[in-house]
Structures are given as structure tokens and as C-alpha cells.
Design an enzyme around this catalytic site. Structure first.
Site, PDB file in Angstrom:
ATOM      1  N   GLN A  87       0.862  -1.180   0.000  1.00 44.31           N
ATOM      2  CA  GLN A  87       0.000   0.000   0.000  1.00 44.31           C
ATOM      3  C   GLN A  87       0.900   1.233   0.000  1.00 44.31           C
ATOM      4  OE1 GLN A  87      -2.662  -1.171   3.370  1.00 44.31           O
ATOM      5  NE2 GLN A  87      -4.311  -0.570   1.964  1.00 44.31           N
ATOM      6  N   SER A  88       0.455   2.300  -0.643  1.00 41.85           N
ATOM      7  CA  SER A  88       1.361   3.400  -0.973  1.00 41.85           C
ATOM      8  C   SER A  88       1.705   4.302   0.198  1.00 41.85           C
ATOM      9  CB  SER A  88       0.755   4.252  -2.102  1.00 41.85           C
ATOM     10  OG  SER A  88       0.579   3.468  -3.260  1.00 41.85           O
TER      11      SER A  88
END
Length: 690
Positions: A19-20
Site C-alpha cells: 500500500q502506498s
């Protein structure tokens, strides 16, 4: 056609989870659960060995270094991976370099790529084309989303409505606006920072005052989106951020920092937080909201802070430093344009000298540009400044009286507000305790503990106020007030007063002088004073010659010792100088040792017995004996001019030439009969008594 072969199943299936941002980790839980569920999909497809790589949670895939992705590539090149499983292509990479590197490695070792839509073999032309398009679309999607969000942020910022967080001392209001905090204690604490900086002129001095007086400042603490105000003793960054934040000047600013990208070890490295110059801020809206200071005051504070910055090249004056030199940081060399440095020498390290060695350090010149002592230059500049400030001396004295009373008032006000806050917290804790059922001891005990803590805080604040009142200085008496105003009218006296230290003098000089350009012209030092208002004054100061310094003996005393050394020994010379009230260069009385040292330094020969007679000179006693007369008779002859005699100073021996004593007219004057006093009335007849 089945693209999964036994060779693929013999190796492991690697599930890549990413996830960023940290915000996605806190809020987007379903996306993370979907990615972890891909491990079960890999087992359904036939893999018994499934490895989950989740090292890159919270890391962007836009080209920065990713330890999890690097670990995946190492495993692929080692032949350990039969399938790379990801929810979609954007999880694996958001830039073409990483995406095509992954496809190339998978094609070389025969590894398939699995997502929610299907299975892809990079060695197949059609699958490779499809995977390439997915990677390109993933990269374009990121760029498009970023562009849209950035433009939306800029548009909102241009209106002055974009706020991520609100500075302490302000609160959000309706319509995405901000307004001053309704808490009086917070407002006055923030205002006290600016007031103290106007007096001290230094961020560090403001910090030391707050910590010395134990005055706390508010700070915002965020927990799950809620802002809580806590009070604590400030640190340096707390004071600096308050003084440099334009929001306190009533201005809205956006884009004060920028992000820079550089390549390190073949990877993109993003560095955020680089400060921009004010002229490069993206948005600056003055008079956007109510401020604690005005914009002119804010810009003045920034100039003062910039001038106080050390190690910032030759354009910054630097902060005040210790030492006797008053012009440190203000002098600039007229020959090369560099700042002059100061060096101290002497037994006590208090002999200052300004010098410029820029040419020697940068160009290899055998000598520096200029060098001169500080004493005369400091005195000349101080006299010029005092002549300029003399009309405002009385106003400065009145301001000092107000400041003396204001220092104690500021601390007392902060303590009173803290006491009022503590009483409110205690009253609220009491109300909470009164509402709860006394039988519910699990809750009542905790509320009782909180109530006791608030009461203890009240006692502590009251004790601080009582201690301050005990230490409060009494107000100035009418006599003290009159003396202070008189000293303001006589600025030279105030300037040289023992209580006015060099730090105060340096601050005064910096308030009125921007810089001083110095050059040496033959035997003088030419100074051009650039005042803060833009005017200029030219001064010329005589440069010390070799051997001249502040401890040089007076010229009159030097001449006197030179003459007396031909007549008296060192001990007698010292006694005579002390009787005449003469002192040495450092203000000491003369001793035989000091006279001997002075003669040695100036190469004056010592007196030898009989040298006066060898020169044909007589003392008063010797001349009287030679003439057969009294000393008073010889003195009268010298006064009448019939006998030549010299005396170096009052109390020194009379020197009479022996050849003059032998002259006939001198001896005739001695043997002439004594005449009585003349009558006052010329008609009076003298009476001769036999």
C-alpha cells in the site's frame, strides 16, 4: 491452454502486498485484506509453497527504493519463484523501469505473473504485450491522479482556503477560514514570544528567557484527527517556528517548501522540505486573517533572524558574540568585499584586532588585505553613534523604565492565566466526580485521582505567583527615576557606565548600523558607516604606529624620564614621578623596577655617578658652594636672569653650567653690597642706621 506447468509448481509462489501511504494503512483495511487473500488463490492454483512479501507497506512504487521489491527480484533471479502473485499491476510497479525489469527477469527464468484477472506468461508475445499495456496504464493512472489532485490543491490554495493543519493560536471557523483562538492564555502566550523577541533580538535569548522564567508555551498534539493543546516548556524549534511562520502576521502562504528528486545508487530519491525564498512562494495573501503582528513587523523579524545566523557566508552579520570588540560582524573589507574577522590576544585574551585574510586563504596571497586594532575604531564609531542618538536619549530612558516594569508584569500575567486554567480544570474534574455514582469505585477512584491532580496544579501555580511577588523588584524611587532620565540625557555617561556591558553596546550598534566598510589609506583607517536608514557617514581614524597601543606611557612622562635619567638614579626618579602625580601606562605608581624596565624598553642609559661633573654641570648646592653664597641667593640670580639654570620639572635638580659660575659678572653680582628694600614713596628718604 494451461500456462502453469509442473516446473512452475515446483518453485514457490510469491505474493507481493503493498500500500502506498501510511494513511492507506490506517484506513484502507479491505484493500490489504484482499491482497493477503491472494495467498489462498495461489494454493488453489496448485502451489504448495507460498511466500508473502509485505515489506513495502506504506512505500510508493513510483521509482523509489523498495526493499520488498528488491527481495522479490533477487528471488526471481535465483530461480526460486514460479509465480508472482499481485492484485493488479499497479501494486508491483508504478513506473516503466521497475515494471519492465520485472517482466524481463520473469521471461528469462520462466516465471508467470498472476493477478485477479488471470495468468500471464511474459515469454508469450501476446501476454507480454498485454502486460506492457497494463504497466503503461498503471503509470499513466498515477500521473493523471497526481496531476488532478495537485491542481485541485493549488486552486484551493490560491483562494487561501487550503489547510492541512492549523497553527497553534488559531482555530478553524466556518467556510474553511481560520480565526484567533478564543483561549486568552494561548493568545497572550503567543504574543509574549513576539514581544520578547522585539526586546532581545535573538531566538536563543527568547528561548532562555522563557525557560529561565519557567513560562510554558502551548503546543498542538494530534491523536486520530483530534487536536489537543498541551502546555510545556519551549525548545528552540518551537520559538523559531512561531517567529518564522507568516500565519502569525495575518498572511496565508502556500508552497514555502519544495520537493527535490535526485538519483542515488540508480534509484530515485525524493527529498521533501527544502525551503524556498519568499519571492518563490506559490501563494502569499497578506491581510488574510487577524494576526498577532503586522507584515512589516514580520519582515523585520526575518531580517534580524537572518543577520543572526552564523556560518552563512559573508553576507550575514552573525549573532552577537562575546568579547571586547564592538564591531564584530559589521565590518567589511573595502579591498575584497569580505567580512572582517576578529582575533583576541594578550594575557587575558581581551586585546582585539580586526583582520581580513580572504585574499591569503582564497588566492594564496602572502599577506592579508587589512588588519588594525579595535580600540580606536570602536571609540570613533561609538562617538559617532552617540552623537546621532543623543536626541532620543531621554525617550530611551523612559522606555527602559517601562520595560523594567513590563518584564515582571509579563511573567505574572502568564502565571495568572495558568492559575485560571488550572482552576477551570479542577472545577470540571469536580463536576465529573460529583455526577458519578459513589458506589462505582472503578470510575469514582479514577475521577477522584484526576481531581486531586488538578488541585495540586492549583497549589503549584499559587506557589509560583507567591514566589514571584516575593522577588518582585520595588518600583523606582523618584530619585532613581530622575537619575535614569539624567543618564538618558547624557548618553556618553550611560554608554561608559560599568553596568552597561558590551552585549548592550553591540545591540545598540546593530540597531542603527547596517555595515561598515573599512580600508587603510597610508597612516589612517577610512570607515564608511552605512546606517539602517540608508544614510552614510565617512570617518577617518589615525592608525596606530608600530609600538603604539593602549598601554603607551604618556609623552610628557617619556620626555621627563629621558631628562631625569641624566641626573638621577632610578629610585629617585620613581619617587619624583610619584610626588608629581604621574602614573604608568596601566595606572600604577612608579617603582625603581618600572623605571628600569621603561629605560630598557626605550634604550635610555642608566645614570652613572660623576657623569654630571664630567659634562661640566653643577647642582644648586654645588653652585652655591662655588660662589660662596646661599642657595636662595643663587635662586634669586637665576630668577633675575644673571645666572643661567635649567630644571626638568618642579622638584628636579637645578642644572647650572660650571663655566657660567666662573663668569666675572656673576661673581660681581654675588660680592655687590646688599641693598635694602626700596621705599614705596619716591619722596621718602632712606634712613641709614650705623
Amino acid at each position: 491452454m494451461n500456462k502453469i506447468s509442473p516446473e512452475h509448481l515446483a518453485r514457490g509462489a510469491y505474493v507481493y502486498v503493498r500500500q502506498s501511504t501510511a494513511d492507506q494503512l490506517r484506513h484502507n483495511h479491505e484493500s490489504r485484506r484482499r491482497q493477503y487473500a491472494l495467498a489462498e488463490r495461489a494454493r488453489t492454483l496448485g502451489w504448495s509453497e507460498v511466500v508473502v512479501i509485505d515489506d513495502d507497506l506504506g512505500v510508493s512504487a513510483s521509482g523509489v527504493a523498495r526493499p520488498g521489491f528488491e527481495r522479490l527480484l533477487v528471488a526471481i533471479c535465483g530461480g526460486q519463484v514460479g509465480a508472482v502473485v499481485s492484485i493488479e499491476a499497479s501494486r508491483l510497479a508504478r513506473n516503466g523501469r521497475d515494471w519492465h525489469t520485472l517482466l524481463e527477469f520473469c521471461a528469462l527464468v520462466g516465471c508467470v505473473i498472476v493477478d485477479e484477472d488471470g495468468v500471464y506468461d511474459p515469454r508469450s508475445v501476446n501476454d507480454r504485450l498485454l502486460l506492457g499495456m497494463k504497466g503503461t496504464m498503471s503509470e499513466m493512472e498515477l500521473s493523471l491522479l497526481r496531476q488532478r489532485s495537485v491542481e485541485a490543491l493549488k486552486l484551493k490554495a490560491a483562494r487561501g482556503d487550503l489547510y492541512t493543519t492549523v497553527a497553534i493560536g488559531y482555530v478553524r471557523s466556518e467556510g474553511d477560514r481560520i480565526e484567533l483562538d478564543a483561549d486568552l492564555r494561548i493568545r497572550e502566550a503567543i504574543a509574549a514570544v513576539f514581544t520578547r523577541f522585539a526586546l532581545a533580538g535573538s531566538v536563543r535569548q527568547v528561548l532562555l528567557w522563557f525557560r529561565q522564567e519557567r513560562i510554558e508555551l502551548p503546543a498542538a498534539v494530534y491523536d486520530e484527527g483530534r487536536r489537543t493543546v498541551v502546555w510545556r516548556l519551549p525548545v528552540y524549534n518551537t520559538v523559531l517556528k512561531i517567529l518564522t511562520n507568516p500565519v502569525y502576521a495575518g498572511a496565508y502562504a502556500f508552497g514555502r517548501t519544495e520537493t527535490r528528486v535526485r538519483i542515488e545508487a540508480g534509484r530515485k530519491r525524493v527529498v521533501r522540505g527544502h525551503r524556498r525564498a519568499q519571492e518563490h512562494w506559490q501563494v502569499l495573501i497578506q491581510e488574510h486573517h487577524d494576526g498577532y503582528i503586522d507584515w512589516n513587523h514580520y519582515e523585520h523579524n526575518q531580517r534580524v533572524i537572518a543577520d543572526n545566523t552564523n556560518m552563512r557566508g559573508s553576507m550575514a552579520r552573525g549573532a552577537l558574540r562575546r568579547g571586547e570588540a564592538l564591531l564584530t560582524g559589521l565590518l567589511r573589507c573595502a579591498h575584497c568585499g569580505r567580512k572582517l574577522h576578529v582575533a583576541y590576544s594578550g594575557a587575558d585574551g581581551d586585546i582585539a584586532r580586526y583582520h581580513c585574510k580572504g585574499a591569503a586563504a582564497n588566492h594564496g596571497s602572502p599577506q592579508g588585505c587589512i588588519s588594525f586594532g579595535s580600540l580606536r575604531v570602536d571609540e570613533a564609531v561609538s562617538r559617532e553613534v552617540l552623537s546621532v542618538l543623543r536626541p532620543v536619549g531621554v525617550q530611551a530612558a523612559l522606555h527602559a523604565i517601562e520595560q523594567r516594569a513590563g518584564d515582571d508584569d509579563a511573567k505574572r500575567r502568564q502565571l495568572e492565566l495558568a492559575l485560571e486554567q488550572a482552576r477551570f480544570e479542577a472545577a470540571r474534574a469536580q463536576r465529573q466526580f460529583d455526577v458519578v455514582d459513589p458506589g462505582n469505585r472503578l470510575v469514582a477512584a479514577e475521577l477522584e485521582r484526576r481531581w486531586n491532580e488538578r488541585l495540586a496544579e492549583i497549589s503549584r501555580r499559587e506557589a509560583e505567583i507567591e514566589a514571584l511577588q516575593a522577588l518582585t523588584k520595588p518600583p523606582l524611587s523618584p530619585g532613581q527615576r530622575a537619575d535614569l532620565i539624567a543618564m538618558g540625557a547624557d548618553l556618553p555617561q550611560a554608554w561608559s557606565h560599568p553596568a552597561a556591558g558590551n552585549e548592550v553596546r553591540k545591540r545598540i550598534l546593530r540597531c542603527v548600523i547596517r555595515e561598515i566598510v573599512a580600508r587603510i589609506v597610508e597612516t589612517s583607517i577610512e570607515l564608511v558607516i552605512h546606517w539602517q536608514g540608508g544614510d552614510h557617514t565617512v570617518l577617518s581614524v589615525v592608525k596606530n604606529r608600530v609600538g603604539q597601543h593602549r598601554w603607551t606611557t604618556d609623552v610628557e612622562v617619556q620626555t621627563l624620564i629621558t631628562q631625569l635619567a641624566r641626573q638621577l638614579n632610578d629610585g629617585t626618579i620613581a619617587s619624583l614621578l610619584n610626588r608629581l602625580g604621574h602614573r604608568s601606562a596601566k595606572g600604577h605608581t612608579w617603582t625603581e623596577m618600572r623605571v628600569r624596565s621603561f629605560r630598557g624598553d626605550h634604550r635610555i642609559a642608566v645614570y652613572k655617578a660623576g657623569e654630571r661633573e664630567a659634562r661640566g654641570e653643577l647642582t644648586l648646592e654645588q653652585a652655591a658652594d662655588a660662589l660662596g653664597a646661599s642657595k636662595m641667593t643663587v635662586l634669586r640670580m637665576i630668577g633675575a636672569g644673571s645666572l643661567q639654570g635649567t630644571q626638568a620639572c618642579k622638584g628636579a635638580p637645578w642644572i647650572i653650567k660650571a663655566i657660567d659660575v666662573q663668569r666675572p659678572e656673576v661673581r660681581a653680582a654675588v660680592t655687590a653690597p646688599a641693598r635694602g628694600p626700596l621705599p614705596e614713596d619716591p619722596r621718602q628718604f632712606p634712613l641709614d642706621i650705623q
